[in-house]
Design a protein around this motif. Structure first.
Motif, PDB file in Angstrom:
ATOM      1  N   PRO A   1      51.044  37.204  36.864  1.00  0.00           N
ATOM      2  CA  PRO A   1      50.046  36.810  37.862  1.00  0.00           C
ATOM      3  C   PRO A   1      48.636  37.083  37.349  1.00  0.00           C
ATOM      4  O   PRO A   1      48.355  38.162  36.825  1.00  0.00           O
ATOM      5  CB  PRO A   1      50.370  37.708  39.063  1.00  0.00           C
ATOM      6  N   GLY A   2      47.758  36.102  37.503  1.00  0.00           N
ATOM      7  CA  GLY A   2      46.378  36.250  37.035  1.00  0.00           C
ATOM      8  C   GLY A   2      46.152  35.723  35.635  1.00  0.00           C
ATOM      9  O   GLY A   2      45.012  35.496  35.235  1.00  0.00           O
TER      10      GLY A   2
ATOM     11  N   ARG B   1      42.910  32.397  30.178  1.00  0.00           N
ATOM     12  CA  ARG B   1      42.793  33.847  29.991  1.00  0.00           C
ATOM     13  C   ARG B   1      43.783  34.327  28.938  1.00  0.00           C
ATOM     14  O   ARG B   1      43.889  35.515  28.692  1.00  0.00           O
ATOM     15  CB  ARG B   1      43.053  34.567  31.315  1.00  0.00           C
TER      16      ARG B   1
ATOM     17  N   LEU C   1      51.156  46.519  34.945  1.00  0.00           N
ATOM     18  CA  LEU C   1      50.159  45.718  34.243  1.00  0.00           C
ATOM     19  C   LEU C   1      48.783  45.943  34.864  1.00  0.00           C
ATOM     20  O   LEU C   1      48.678  46.088  36.078  1.00  0.00           O
ATOM     21  CB  LEU C   1      50.493  44.228  34.377  1.00  0.00           C
ATOM     22  N   PRO C   2      47.744  45.947  34.023  1.00  0.00           N
ATOM     23  CA  PRO C   2      46.402  45.998  34.613  1.00  0.00           C
ATOM     24  C   PRO C   2      46.077  44.659  35.266  1.00  0.00           C
ATOM     25  O   PRO C   2      46.701  43.646  34.951  1.00  0.00           O
ATOM     26  CB  PRO C   2      45.502  46.247  33.398  1.00  0.00           C
ATOM     27  N   PRO C   3      45.106  44.626  36.175  1.00  0.00           N
ATOM     28  CA  PRO C   3      44.693  43.342  36.741  1.00  0.00           C
ATOM     29  C   PRO C   3      44.187  42.422  35.632  1.00  0.00           C
ATOM     30  O   PRO C   3      43.516  42.887  34.703  1.00  0.00           O
ATOM     31  CB  PRO C   3      43.556  43.715  37.697  1.00  0.00           C
ATOM     32  N   ILE C   4      44.529  41.143  35.740  1.00  0.00           N
ATOM     33  CA  ILE C   4      44.129  40.201  34.696  1.00  0.00           C
ATOM     34  C   ILE C   4      43.039  39.305  35.272  1.00  0.00           C
ATOM     35  O   ILE C   4      43.321  38.380  36.034  1.00  0.00           O
ATOM     36  CB  ILE C   4      45.334  39.373  34.213  1.00  0.00           C
ATOM     37  N   ARG C   5      41.793  39.590  34.903  1.00  0.00           N
ATOM     38  CA  ARG C   5      40.688  38.813  35.449  1.00  0.00           C
ATOM     39  C   ARG C   5      39.833  38.189  34.351  1.00  0.00           C
ATOM     40  O   ARG C   5      38.807  37.583  34.636  1.00  0.00           O
ATOM     41  CB  ARG C   5      39.806  39.700  36.338  1.00  0.00           C
TER      42      ARG C   5
ATOM     43  N   GLY D   1      52.113  35.354  42.714  1.00  0.00           N
ATOM     44  CA  GLY D   1      51.438  36.421  43.439  1.00  0.00           C
ATOM     45  C   GLY D   1      49.958  36.457  43.099  1.00  0.00           C
ATOM     46  O   GLY D   1      49.506  35.770  42.197  1.00  0.00           O
ATOM     47  N   PRO D   2      49.192  37.266  43.802  1.00  0.00           N
ATOM     48  CA  PRO D   2      47.767  37.383  43.487  1.00  0.00           C
ATOM     49  C   PRO D   2      47.556  38.160  42.196  1.00  0.00           C
ATOM     50  O   PRO D   2      48.461  38.837  41.717  1.00  0.00           O
ATOM     51  CB  PRO D   2      47.218  38.155  44.683  1.00  0.00           C
ATOM     52  N   ALA D   3      46.351  38.030  41.636  1.00  0.00           N
ATOM     53  CA  ALA D   3      46.030  38.759  40.411  1.00  0.00           C
ATOM     54  C   ALA D   3      46.179  40.253  40.647  1.00  0.00           C
ATOM     55  O   ALA D   3      45.767  40.768  41.680  1.00  0.00           O
ATOM     56  CB  ALA D   3      44.602  38.433  39.991  1.00  0.00           C
ATOM     57  N   GLY D   4      46.774  40.942  39.695  1.00  0.00           N
ATOM     58  CA  GLY D   4      46.898  42.381  39.821  1.00  0.00           C
ATOM     59  C   GLY D   4      48.179  42.819  40.501  1.00  0.00           C
ATOM     60  O   GLY D   4      48.415  44.013  40.643  1.00  0.00           O
TER      61      GLY D   4
ATOM     62  N   GLU E   1      52.300  43.367  40.928  1.00  0.00           N
ATOM     63  CA  GLU E   1      53.269  43.917  39.989  1.00  0.00           C
ATOM     64  C   GLU E   1      53.739  42.820  39.042  1.00  0.00           C
ATOM     65  O   GLU E   1      53.897  41.669  39.437  1.00  0.00           O
ATOM     66  CB  GLU E   1      54.466  44.488  40.754  1.00  0.00           C
TER      67      GLU E   1
END
Lengths: 569, 150
Positions: A192-193, A198, A528-532, B86-89, B91
């Motif tokens: 996700p992200g 990216r 996982l760290p947030p992927i922005r 899911g949203p960013a960040g 699991e």
């Protein structure tokens, strides 16, 4: 963890939390183990194919030595080229991609794990089958390009040639299956992200490479099937006397063969683009520019195949000269971006970065002779001479092999949990740089003086050919020593456990593989760290720094070089 | 338009245009056909993708719409594009929850069978026929091996 604790630390198994017996490797479907199998298989074929080249160089040191007969010499250069391209460079590309694509996109594995295992075993079987020709009366001896009618049953009888065809068909099939797996993984298993823009540049380059493989390897496999039918079942695809066309083989082979060169270099462009920003302490300059340049090189590569055929006189020189020269533009964009990434950066000259800088200079020389050869007027003069040999060795050794070594020093700590020895790495770099230039630069001069490639002897009376050949053989001996240094470094640091235990992020990396342990657990990530952005690990590090109390200790290393010093002690 | 779609579209567009140009300047069959092959192959991917992307626009549980959307949705579900993100960040997919095969003998056996068949083409049917038998066993073993997921 203190330095002493790091030094004393027990290495973790190759894949954390799992057993590492031989049976486990034979039956594994884990992308990390398959990646390691690919890598070490590739390095094995590198040693084998390199040994063949050393024998060739010994033969050519002086004129009239002739401790090899012509037939044996032909087998050696054929299997050297075949081994290096199909069974060293390709497996190393697939090994790195296998290991790092899922890690870089935050996936637990590739999309089709069992298919992934099959691709490895097919590639290994292909290599063994092709090289088994040496055991049955002589391997293929018509060059890695297999030109018809030389590769036909009349000029190349014997099973060695048939085994070469079968072995390459295996490698081709393996490549297609692997490419499908990578595309499916990248398209459908991103965390996700992790949007397409990216993804790390290495993963992007592997996506473009996978498309090249999917569209060109079937052409090779088809051409090999036609050649096999000609040789064994009385076919006439490439037999002009019966209405076939020998030139057709060249069209089919090079429609695969030139994109193959990009298949062997684009992933390494990606490797270099991963390493340079980390060791410059800066974000990559022109992230999207890199990606679009890769795509442009990819699509252009479909329309340049017949620049290998200028000398046949039956192709459109103008068309292929223009399309070939166009490739210099996206390649120039990449060079500009690499230099701009280092510009005013805090550059750390550690082994991975040294190999990347070496790559920039060496690949530039190989790249600059490319437009020479893409100009038909010059190509007519130097075609099939050592100038061409010099050009592609600067591209594939100065480019792919340098970047492969950079990748090894950069990522082996992540893969094995052990740091490689830095002084040995620096020694390896300088020996490789010196050996490679002594080996391949004089080949330009030999080519301009007209020495043809693929000959087992040359006249003693011909100018300074002897002197240049002595220098080349000396250079190849230095390259052999450099490989010994590398081998000792890997054996001592990893297998004998002398290397410092690698932390999760020894270099201050940017992409997701540095967010997990070294080596990663079976499912790759526990969180996982947030992927922005395209640098999620860097973002997480900055967020942690920003959120720490004033005057407090940083929760994670802030300075990559300080991090490294901690590891080194 | 999804980047995945544009990725294939660029290749299809370039090879279609350059294929036509190449035919005009050379009248050479082999290269023209290969470029056409690349354009059609990647173009086909674009068409299938386009259907999938169109079909998955909007709520995925919605089975309404025309035949085209229903067909596209079926393809999307088949190839896994209709999975909710899911949203960013959130699991990751991993975390020990995703079922991953932990090992299989069949890829190795399949490569052995393929080697026997390939070498049989060189040395004779005494090698390829057992290879075919082994391949048949492999196919059965592979497709019935369901217990590799934990």
């Amino acid at each position: 963890m203190t330095t002493a604790e790091l030094e004393r630390g027990t290495p973790r198994p190759a894949v954390a939390g799992t057993r590492t017996g031989i049976v486990d490797y034979l039956t594994t479907t884990d992308h990390k183990r398959i990646g390691l199998l690919y890598l070490f298989t590739g390095l094995g074929f590198f040693l084998l194919s390199g040994a063949l080249s050393l024998v060739m160089r010994a033969e050519l040191t002086f004129p009239d030595l002739q401790f090899l007969d012509e037939s044996t010499y032909n087998q050696l250069f054929t299997m050297h080229g075949t081994g290096m391209i199909f069974f060293f460079a390709s497996p190393v590309v697939f090994g790195l991609a296998n290991y790092f694509i899922p890690l870089q996109i935050g996936a637990p594995d590739v999309a089709f794990p069992r298919l992934n295992a099959l691709t490895y075993w097919l590639a290994l079987a292909g290599g063994l089958i092709a090289f088994s020709g040496f055991l049955v009366g002589g391997a293929a001896a018509f060059g890695w390009t297999g030109y018809a009618p030389l590769s036909g049953a009349i000029f190349s009888p014997g099973n060695g040639s048939n085994l070469w065809i079968i072995g390459l068909a295996f490698a081709g099939t393996s490549g297609i299956l692997g490419a499908i797996n990578f595309v499916a993984t990248i398209f459908s298993m991103r965390a996700p992200g992790m949007s397409m823009f990216r993804m790390p540049v290495f993963t992007w380059n592997m996506l473009v490479t996978s498309l090249l493989i999917m569209l060109t390897f079937p052409v090779l496999t088809g051409a090999l099937a036609m050649l096999f039918i000609d040789r064994t079942l009385g076919g006439h695809f490439f037999d002009p006397a019966a209405g076939g066309s020998a030139i057709l083989w060249q069209h089919l082979f090079w429609f695969f063969g030139h994109p193959e060169v990009y298949i062997l270099i684009l992933p390494f462009f990606g490797v270099v683009t991963e390493i340079i920003p980390v060791f410059s302490g800066k974000p990559v300059f022109g992230y999207r520019g890199f990606i679009f340049a890769t795509m442009l090189i990819g699509v252009l590569s479909y329309s340049v195949w017949a620049h290998h055929m200028f000398a046949t006189g039956v192709v459109s020189n103008l068309f292929f000269a223009i399309t070939s020269l166009l490739i210099a533009i996206p390649t120039g964009v990449k060079f500009f971006n690499w230099i701009a990434t280092m510009w005013r950066g805090r550059v750390r000259f550690q082994t991975p970065m040294l190999f990347c800088i070496g790559f920039l200079f060496m690949f530039l020389i190989g790249g600059l002779t490319g437009p020479f050869l893409a100009s038909p007027a010059i190509d007519y003069d130097v075609t099939d001479t050592y100038f061409v040999v010099a050009h592609f060795h600067y591209v594939l050794f100065g480019g792919s092999v340098f970047a492969a070594f950079a990748a090894l020093y950069f990522w082996l700590p992540k893969m094995t949990g052990r740091m490689l020895n830095e002084p040995l790495g620096v020694t390896h770099f300088w020996l490789t740089l010196a050996g490679m230039n002594l080996t391949f630069f004089p080949m330009h001069l030999l080519g301009l003086e007209g020495m043809p490639r693929r000959i087992a002897d040359y006249p003693a009376s011909h100018g300074d050919w002897t002197l240049l050949n002595v220098i080349i053989t000396g250079g190849s001996a230095i390259l052999a020593i450099s490989v010994v240094v590398l081998a000792w470094n890997v054996i001592a640091s990893v297998f004998m456990g002398r290397g410092a235990v690698a932390p999760d992020d020894p270099w201050g990396g940017y992409s997701l593989e540095w967010a997990t342990s070294s080596p990663p657990p079976h499912h790759n990530f526990t969180s996982l760290p947030p992927i922005r952005s395209e640098r999620p690990v860097f973002d997480a590090r900055m967020t942690a720094i920003a959120s720490r109390p004033v005057g407090g200790e940083p929760p994670v290393p802030t300075d990559p070089s300080a991090d490294q010093e901690m590891v080194r002690g | 338009m999804a980047e995945e779609l544009r990725f294939f579209l660029r290749t299809a567009a370039y090879t279609a245009v350059i294929g036509i140009l190449y035919w005009i300047v050379s009248y050479e069959w082999a290269g023209s056909l290969m470029l056409a092959f690349v354009a059609v192959a990647t173009g086909l991917v674009v068409v299938v993708f386009f259907l999938v992307v169109r079909a998955t626009r909007g709520p995925l549980t919605d089975n309404g719409g025309g035949t085209l959307r229903r067909a596209g949705l079926a393809v999307a579900r088949l190839v896994g594009f209709a999975e909710p993100r899911g949203p960013a960040g959130a699991e990751p997919l991993a975390a020990g929850l995703e079922p991953i095969p932990v090992g299989s003998t069949w890829p190795l056996v399949a490569a052995a069978a393929a080697s026997m068949i390939g070498l049989g083409l060189v040395y004779g049917p005494w090698l390829s026929l057992p290879g075919v038998a082994l391949a048949a066993i492999t196919v059965w073993g592979w497709i019935t091996q369901l217990d590799t997921r934990r």
